[in-house]
Design an enzyme around this catalytic site. Structure first.
Site, PDB file in Angstrom:
ATOM      1  N   ASP A 131       0.799  -1.238   0.000  1.00  0.00           N
ATOM      2  CA  ASP A 131       0.000   0.000   0.000  1.00  0.00           C
ATOM      3  C   ASP A 131       0.829   1.285   0.000  1.00  0.00           C
ATOM      4  O   ASP A 131       0.305   2.357  -0.294  1.00  0.00           O
ATOM      5  CB  ASP A 131      -0.938   0.020   1.214  1.00  0.00           C
ATOM      6  CG  ASP A 131      -2.030  -1.022   1.085  1.00  0.00           C
ATOM      7  OD1 ASP A 131      -2.360  -1.387  -0.058  1.00  0.00           O
ATOM      8  OD2 ASP A 131      -2.536  -1.479   2.125  1.00  0.00           O
ATOM      9  N   GLY A 189      -2.555   6.063 -18.307  1.00  0.00           N
ATOM     10  CA  GLY A 189      -3.346   7.099 -18.973  1.00  0.00           C
ATOM     11  C   GLY A 189      -4.816   7.043 -18.598  1.00  0.00           C
ATOM     12  O   GLY A 189      -5.705   7.208 -19.454  1.00  0.00           O
ATOM     13  N   LYS A 217     -14.631  10.217 -26.952  1.00  0.00           N
ATOM     14  CA  LYS A 217     -13.559   9.308 -26.511  1.00  0.00           C
ATOM     15  C   LYS A 217     -14.004   7.862 -26.711  1.00  0.00           C
ATOM     16  O   LYS A 217     -15.152   7.524 -26.379  1.00  0.00           O
ATOM     17  CB  LYS A 217     -13.285   9.535 -25.020  1.00  0.00           C
ATOM     18  CG  LYS A 217     -12.169  10.490 -24.755  1.00  0.00           C
ATOM     19  CD  LYS A 217     -11.870  10.538 -23.269  1.00  0.00           C
ATOM     20  CE  LYS A 217     -10.625  11.344 -23.012  1.00  0.00           C
ATOM     21  NZ  LYS A 217      -9.413  10.640 -22.828  1.00  0.00           N
TER      22      LYS A 217
END
Ligand code: ATP
Length: 326
Positions: A131, A189, A217
Protein backbone atom coordinates in the site's frame (compact mmCIF):
# COMPACT_ATOMS: atom_id res chain seq x y z
CA UNK A 1 22.07 -4.00 27.62
CA UNK A 2 24.53 -6.67 26.59
CA UNK A 3 25.98 -6.96 23.15
CA UNK A 4 23.65 -8.33 20.47
CA UNK A 5 24.46 -11.98 19.71
CA UNK A 6 21.27 -13.52 18.45
CA UNK A 7 18.49 -11.78 16.55
CA UNK A 8 14.99 -12.77 15.49
CA UNK A 9 13.23 -11.88 12.25
CA UNK A 10 9.51 -12.00 11.44
CA UNK A 11 7.03 -10.83 8.80
CA UNK A 12 3.67 -9.46 9.91
CA UNK A 13 0.47 -7.96 8.48
CA UNK A 14 -0.29 -8.35 4.77
CA UNK A 15 2.35 -10.15 2.70
CA UNK A 16 4.21 -8.15 0.08
CA UNK A 17 6.57 -9.15 -2.75
CA UNK A 18 10.11 -8.45 -1.63
CA UNK A 19 9.63 -9.60 1.96
CA UNK A 20 11.76 -12.66 1.16
CA UNK A 21 14.52 -10.46 -0.20
CA UNK A 22 14.42 -8.53 3.09
CA UNK A 23 14.56 -11.74 5.18
CA UNK A 24 17.53 -12.89 3.12
CA UNK A 25 19.34 -9.59 3.68
CA UNK A 26 18.68 -9.72 7.43
CA UNK A 27 19.96 -13.29 7.72
CA UNK A 28 23.07 -12.78 5.62
CA UNK A 29 23.99 -9.42 7.19
CA UNK A 30 23.60 -10.98 10.63
CA UNK A 31 25.82 -13.94 9.73
CA UNK A 32 28.38 -11.57 8.18
CA UNK A 33 28.52 -9.87 11.59
CA UNK A 34 28.80 -13.18 13.51
CA UNK A 35 25.26 -13.05 14.84
CA UNK A 36 22.88 -15.99 15.03
CA UNK A 37 19.46 -15.64 13.47
CA UNK A 38 16.17 -17.16 14.54
CA UNK A 39 13.25 -17.07 12.10
CA UNK A 40 9.91 -16.46 13.81
CA UNK A 41 7.03 -17.90 11.80
CA UNK A 42 3.61 -16.22 11.44
CA UNK A 43 4.44 -12.79 12.77
CA UNK A 44 3.55 -11.85 16.33
CA UNK A 45 1.50 -15.01 16.64
CA UNK A 46 4.65 -17.08 16.28
CA UNK A 47 6.38 -14.90 18.85
CA UNK A 48 3.64 -15.71 21.35
CA UNK A 49 3.28 -19.38 20.42
CA UNK A 50 7.02 -20.04 20.15
CA UNK A 51 7.32 -20.82 16.42
CA UNK A 52 11.10 -20.38 16.29
CA UNK A 53 13.57 -21.88 13.84
CA UNK A 54 17.29 -21.11 13.41
CA UNK A 55 18.13 -19.70 9.98
CA UNK A 56 21.43 -20.32 8.26
CA UNK A 57 22.80 -18.77 5.10
CA UNK A 58 21.44 -21.66 2.99
CA UNK A 59 17.98 -21.29 4.60
CA UNK A 60 17.52 -18.16 2.50
CA UNK A 61 19.04 -19.46 -0.74
CA UNK A 62 17.02 -18.81 -3.88
CA UNK A 63 14.27 -16.80 -2.22
CA UNK A 64 15.20 -13.31 -3.45
CA UNK A 65 13.01 -13.77 -6.54
CA UNK A 66 10.01 -15.27 -4.74
CA UNK A 67 6.84 -13.44 -3.71
CA UNK A 68 5.08 -14.06 -0.38
CA UNK A 69 7.17 -14.76 2.71
CA UNK A 70 8.94 -17.99 3.69
CA UNK A 71 8.31 -17.09 7.35
CA UNK A 72 4.57 -16.77 6.71
CA UNK A 73 2.63 -13.87 8.10
CA UNK A 74 -0.41 -13.42 10.31
CA UNK A 75 -2.58 -10.92 12.11
CA UNK A 76 -2.51 -11.46 15.86
CA UNK A 77 -5.09 -10.07 18.27
CA UNK A 78 -3.26 -11.42 21.34
CA UNK A 79 -0.25 -9.17 20.72
CA UNK A 80 -2.55 -6.21 21.33
CA UNK A 81 -2.87 -7.34 24.97
CA UNK A 82 -0.32 -6.92 27.77
CA UNK A 83 -0.54 -10.62 28.56
CA UNK A 84 0.19 -11.51 24.92
CA UNK A 85 3.22 -9.24 24.77
CA UNK A 86 4.52 -10.69 28.05
CA UNK A 87 4.37 -14.19 26.55
CA UNK A 88 6.25 -12.88 23.52
CA UNK A 89 8.90 -11.33 25.76
CA UNK A 90 9.28 -14.50 27.85
CA UNK A 91 9.77 -16.54 24.69
CA UNK A 92 12.40 -14.15 23.35
CA UNK A 93 14.26 -14.33 26.68
CA UNK A 94 14.09 -18.13 26.67
CA UNK A 95 15.54 -18.20 23.16
CA UNK A 96 18.31 -15.76 24.12
CA UNK A 97 17.19 -13.38 21.37
CA UNK A 98 18.43 -9.84 22.01
CA UNK A 99 17.08 -7.95 18.98
CA UNK A 100 14.22 -8.41 16.53
CA UNK A 101 13.69 -7.20 12.96
CA UNK A 102 9.98 -6.86 12.15
CA UNK A 103 8.97 -6.58 8.51
CA UNK A 104 5.44 -5.25 8.00
CA UNK A 105 3.17 -2.22 7.81
CA UNK A 106 2.16 0.50 10.24
CA UNK A 107 0.12 -1.89 12.41
CA UNK A 108 3.21 -4.03 12.87
CA UNK A 109 5.19 -0.96 13.97
CA UNK A 110 2.42 0.09 16.34
CA UNK A 111 2.76 -3.25 18.08
CA UNK A 112 6.57 -3.04 18.05
CA UNK A 113 6.49 0.45 19.53
CA UNK A 114 4.28 -0.59 22.45
CA UNK A 115 6.48 -3.65 23.03
CA UNK A 116 9.57 -1.42 23.20
CA UNK A 117 7.88 0.87 25.71
CA UNK A 118 7.36 -2.15 27.94
CA UNK A 119 10.51 -4.20 27.33
CA UNK A 120 14.21 -3.68 26.66
CA UNK A 121 14.70 -6.12 23.75
CA UNK A 122 15.09 -3.74 20.78
CA UNK A 123 12.77 -3.99 17.78
CA UNK A 124 13.73 -2.45 14.43
CA UNK A 125 11.24 -2.23 11.55
CA UNK A 126 11.43 -2.71 7.79
CA UNK A 127 8.42 -1.30 5.90
CA UNK A 128 6.85 -4.08 3.84
CA UNK A 129 3.38 -3.48 2.44
CA UNK A 130 2.07 -3.02 -1.09
CA UNK A 131 0.00 0.00 0.00
CA UNK A 132 2.98 2.36 0.48
CA UNK A 133 1.06 4.05 3.31
CA UNK A 134 3.88 4.23 5.84
CA UNK A 135 5.19 7.65 6.83
CA UNK A 136 8.95 8.23 6.71
CA UNK A 137 9.83 6.25 3.60
CA UNK A 138 9.35 7.13 -0.06
CA UNK A 139 8.61 3.53 -0.85
CA UNK A 140 7.60 0.41 1.04
CA UNK A 141 8.71 -3.05 -0.06
CA UNK A 142 6.15 -4.53 -2.44
CA UNK A 143 4.65 -1.27 -3.67
CA UNK A 144 6.65 -1.10 -6.89
CA UNK A 145 5.84 -4.72 -7.77
CA UNK A 146 2.13 -4.28 -7.03
CA UNK A 147 2.13 -1.18 -9.18
CA UNK A 148 3.73 -3.02 -12.10
CA UNK A 149 1.27 -5.90 -11.75
CA UNK A 150 -1.64 -3.45 -11.77
CA UNK A 151 -0.27 -1.64 -14.82
CA UNK A 152 0.09 -4.81 -16.86
CA UNK A 153 -3.50 -5.77 -16.09
CA UNK A 154 -4.89 -2.30 -16.82
CA UNK A 155 -3.09 -2.15 -20.19
CA UNK A 156 -4.83 -5.37 -21.21
CA UNK A 157 -8.19 -3.99 -20.17
CA UNK A 158 -7.51 -0.81 -22.17
CA UNK A 159 -7.22 -2.90 -25.35
CA UNK A 160 -10.68 -4.36 -24.95
CA UNK A 161 -12.12 -1.06 -23.66
CA UNK A 162 -11.17 0.76 -26.87
CA UNK A 163 -12.27 -2.11 -29.10
CA UNK A 164 -15.81 -1.90 -27.72
CA UNK A 165 -16.38 1.72 -26.65
CA UNK A 166 -16.42 0.70 -23.04
CA UNK A 167 -16.31 2.56 -19.80
CA UNK A 168 -14.24 0.49 -17.39
CA UNK A 169 -14.09 0.92 -13.64
CA UNK A 170 -10.99 -0.85 -12.40
CA UNK A 171 -10.56 -1.38 -8.70
CA UNK A 172 -7.02 -1.51 -7.36
CA UNK A 173 -5.84 -2.16 -3.80
CA UNK A 174 -5.61 0.62 -1.26
CA UNK A 175 -8.15 0.31 1.55
CA UNK A 176 -7.03 3.54 3.16
CA UNK A 177 -4.65 5.09 0.66
CA UNK A 178 -4.59 6.03 -3.00
CA UNK A 179 -0.91 5.42 -3.77
CA UNK A 180 -1.41 2.45 -6.12
CA UNK A 181 -4.43 4.13 -7.73
CA UNK A 182 -2.65 7.40 -8.52
CA UNK A 183 0.55 5.94 -9.95
CA UNK A 184 -1.12 3.16 -11.91
CA UNK A 185 -3.61 5.73 -13.21
CA UNK A 186 -0.86 7.99 -14.48
CA UNK A 187 1.09 5.10 -15.95
CA UNK A 188 -1.93 3.77 -17.85
CA UNK A 189 -3.35 7.10 -18.97
CA UNK A 190 -6.51 6.73 -16.88
CA UNK A 191 -9.28 9.23 -17.50
CA UNK A 192 -9.94 9.66 -13.78
CA UNK A 193 -8.87 8.32 -10.40
CA UNK A 194 -10.91 7.93 -7.23
CA UNK A 195 -9.05 7.64 -3.93
CA UNK A 196 -10.01 7.30 -0.24
CA UNK A 197 -8.29 10.60 0.65
CA UNK A 198 -10.88 12.66 -1.28
CA UNK A 199 -14.59 13.23 -0.68
CA UNK A 200 -17.43 14.00 -3.12
CA UNK A 201 -15.62 12.75 -6.20
CA UNK A 202 -18.73 11.47 -7.96
CA UNK A 203 -19.89 14.87 -9.21
CA UNK A 204 -16.57 15.76 -10.80
CA UNK A 205 -16.27 12.27 -12.25
CA UNK A 206 -19.61 12.67 -14.04
CA UNK A 207 -18.52 16.03 -15.39
CA UNK A 208 -15.28 14.56 -16.68
CA UNK A 209 -17.10 11.68 -18.32
CA UNK A 210 -19.59 14.05 -19.98
CA UNK A 211 -16.71 16.07 -21.35
CA UNK A 212 -15.04 12.90 -22.70
CA UNK A 213 -18.35 11.83 -24.21
CA UNK A 214 -18.64 15.15 -26.08
CA UNK A 215 -15.17 14.61 -27.49
CA UNK A 216 -16.19 11.10 -28.55
CA UNK A 217 -13.56 9.31 -26.51
CA UNK A 218 -13.57 5.67 -27.56
CA UNK A 219 -12.73 4.28 -24.15
CA UNK A 220 -12.58 5.41 -20.58
CA UNK A 221 -10.59 3.84 -17.79
CA UNK A 222 -11.46 4.98 -14.28
CA UNK A 223 -9.19 3.72 -11.52
CA UNK A 224 -10.88 3.27 -8.15
CA UNK A 225 -8.95 2.55 -4.93
CA UNK A 226 -10.83 -0.12 -3.00
CA UNK A 227 -11.31 2.13 0.03
CA UNK A 228 -12.94 4.99 -1.85
CA UNK A 229 -15.95 6.59 -0.13
CA UNK A 230 -18.54 5.06 -2.49
CA UNK A 231 -17.42 1.56 -1.51
CA UNK A 232 -15.50 0.41 -4.58
CA UNK A 233 -15.71 0.19 -8.35
CA UNK A 234 -19.00 -1.74 -8.61
CA UNK A 235 -20.89 0.81 -6.53
CA UNK A 236 -19.58 3.73 -8.56
CA UNK A 237 -20.34 2.00 -11.85
CA UNK A 238 -23.92 1.53 -10.68
CA UNK A 239 -24.26 5.20 -9.90
CA UNK A 240 -23.08 6.46 -13.28
CA UNK A 241 -24.18 3.85 -15.80
CA UNK A 242 -27.63 5.30 -16.52
CA UNK A 243 -26.11 8.68 -17.43
CA UNK A 244 -23.71 7.23 -20.03
CA UNK A 245 -25.75 4.98 -22.24
CA UNK A 246 -23.36 5.37 -25.21
CA UNK A 247 -20.82 3.28 -23.38
CA UNK A 248 -21.21 -0.20 -22.04
CA UNK A 249 -20.03 -0.08 -18.47
CA UNK A 250 -17.80 -2.81 -17.07
CA UNK A 251 -16.15 -3.40 -13.72
CA UNK A 252 -12.90 -5.27 -12.99
CA UNK A 253 -11.54 -5.83 -9.52
CA UNK A 254 -7.83 -6.63 -9.73
CA UNK A 255 -7.76 -7.99 -6.16
CA UNK A 256 -5.07 -10.23 -4.82
CA UNK A 257 -3.09 -10.63 -8.04
CA UNK A 258 -1.56 -7.33 -6.90
CA UNK A 259 -0.06 -8.96 -3.81
CA UNK A 260 1.71 -11.89 -5.40
CA UNK A 261 4.40 -12.52 -7.94
CA UNK A 262 8.11 -12.12 -8.26
CA UNK A 263 9.35 -8.80 -6.83
CA UNK A 264 10.54 -6.08 -9.23
CA UNK A 265 14.21 -5.13 -9.43
CA UNK A 266 13.46 -2.00 -7.40
CA UNK A 267 11.76 -3.94 -4.60
CA UNK A 268 14.54 -6.53 -4.47
CA UNK A 269 17.22 -3.87 -4.16
CA UNK A 270 15.23 -1.79 -1.66
CA UNK A 271 14.47 -4.87 0.45
CA UNK A 272 18.14 -5.88 0.40
CA UNK A 273 19.24 -2.41 1.49
CA UNK A 274 16.60 -2.11 4.18
CA UNK A 275 17.17 -5.60 5.60
CA UNK A 276 20.89 -4.89 5.81
CA UNK A 277 20.27 -1.47 7.41
CA UNK A 278 17.92 -2.97 10.02
CA UNK A 279 20.61 -5.35 11.30
CA UNK A 280 23.17 -2.53 11.32
CA UNK A 281 20.72 -0.45 13.35
CA UNK A 282 20.45 -3.23 15.95
CA UNK A 283 24.25 -3.44 16.07
CA UNK A 284 24.32 0.33 16.63
CA UNK A 285 22.06 -0.13 19.68
CA UNK A 286 19.06 1.49 18.06
CA UNK A 287 15.56 0.47 19.10
CA UNK A 288 11.99 1.42 18.26
CA UNK A 289 12.96 2.71 14.82
CA UNK A 290 12.00 1.85 11.26
CA UNK A 291 14.49 2.00 8.43
CA UNK A 292 13.21 3.85 5.40
CA UNK A 293 14.29 5.22 2.05
CA UNK A 294 14.30 9.00 1.47
CA UNK A 295 15.66 10.36 -1.80
CA UNK A 296 17.33 7.00 -2.31
CA UNK A 297 19.22 7.19 1.01
CA UNK A 298 18.61 4.94 4.01
CA UNK A 299 17.06 6.82 6.95
CA UNK A 300 15.97 5.86 10.47
CA UNK A 301 12.52 6.95 11.60
CA UNK A 302 11.26 6.47 15.17
CA UNK A 303 8.24 4.14 15.31
CA UNK A 304 6.45 6.93 17.17
CA UNK A 305 6.73 9.18 14.13
CA UNK A 306 6.09 6.47 11.56
CA UNK A 307 2.80 5.40 13.13
CA UNK A 308 1.50 8.80 14.21
CA UNK A 309 2.09 10.78 11.05
CA UNK A 310 -0.19 10.50 8.06
CA UNK A 311 1.62 9.96 4.77
CA UNK A 312 0.18 12.27 2.14
CA UNK A 313 -0.28 11.17 -1.43
CA UNK A 314 1.41 13.32 -4.05
CA UNK A 315 -1.31 15.84 -4.94
CA UNK A 316 0.71 17.12 -7.91
CA UNK A 317 0.44 13.68 -9.48
CA UNK A 318 -3.32 13.69 -9.02
CA UNK A 319 -3.55 17.05 -10.78
CA UNK A 320 -1.44 15.62 -13.57
CA UNK A 321 -4.05 12.94 -14.24
CA UNK A 322 -6.64 15.63 -14.97
CA UNK A 323 -4.31 17.62 -17.18
CA UNK A 324 -3.11 14.63 -19.18
CA UNK A 325 -6.54 13.10 -19.74
CA UNK A 326 -8.06 16.03 -21.65
P1 ATP B 1 -0.63 -4.01 6.18
O1 ATP B 1 -0.37 -2.56 5.96
O2 ATP B 1 -0.12 -4.85 5.07
O3 ATP B 1 -2.04 -4.33 6.59
P2 ATP B 1 0.13 -4.00 8.95
O4 ATP B 1 1.41 -4.27 9.63
O5 ATP B 1 -0.39 -2.60 9.04
O6 ATP B 1 0.29 -4.46 7.44
P3 ATP B 1 -1.90 -4.98 10.78
O7 ATP B 1 -2.78 -6.18 10.71
O8 ATP B 1 -2.52 -3.65 10.95
O9 ATP B 1 -0.97 -5.03 9.47
O10 ATP B 1 -0.87 -5.20 11.98
C1 ATP B 1 -0.12 -6.40 12.12
C2 ATP B 1 -0.14 -6.89 13.54
O11 ATP B 1 0.48 -5.92 14.38
C3 ATP B 1 -1.53 -7.07 14.14
O12 ATP B 1 -2.14 -8.29 13.78
C4 ATP B 1 -1.22 -7.01 15.63
O13 ATP B 1 -0.71 -8.24 16.08
C5 ATP B 1 -0.10 -5.98 15.70
N1 ATP B 1 -0.65 -4.66 16.07
C6 ATP B 1 -1.27 -3.76 15.29
N2 ATP B 1 -1.68 -2.68 15.99
C7 ATP B 1 -1.31 -2.93 17.28
C8 ATP B 1 -1.44 -2.22 18.51
N3 ATP B 1 -2.05 -1.03 18.58
N4 ATP B 1 -0.96 -2.79 19.62
C9 ATP B 1 -0.34 -3.99 19.59
N5 ATP B 1 -0.17 -4.72 18.47
C10 ATP B 1 -0.66 -4.21 17.34
Amino acid sequence: MGKIKRIGVLTSGGDAPGMNAAIRAVVRTAIYNDLEVIGIRQGYQGLIKGFFKPLKSHSVSEIIQRGGTILKTARCEEFRTEAGRKKAHDNLKKQGINGVVVIGGDGTFRGARIFNEEYEIPFVGVPGTIDNDVFGTDSTIGYDTALNTAIQAIDKIRDTASAHNRLFFIEVMGAEAGFIAIRSGIACGAEAILIPELKDQLKSLKKQLEEGNRRKKSSNIIIVAEGDEEGGAAQIANKVKDDFKDYSVRVTVLGHIQRGGSPSAFDRVTASRMGHAAVEALLDDQKSVMVGLKNNEIVHVPFRKAVKTHKEVNWELLKLVNILSI
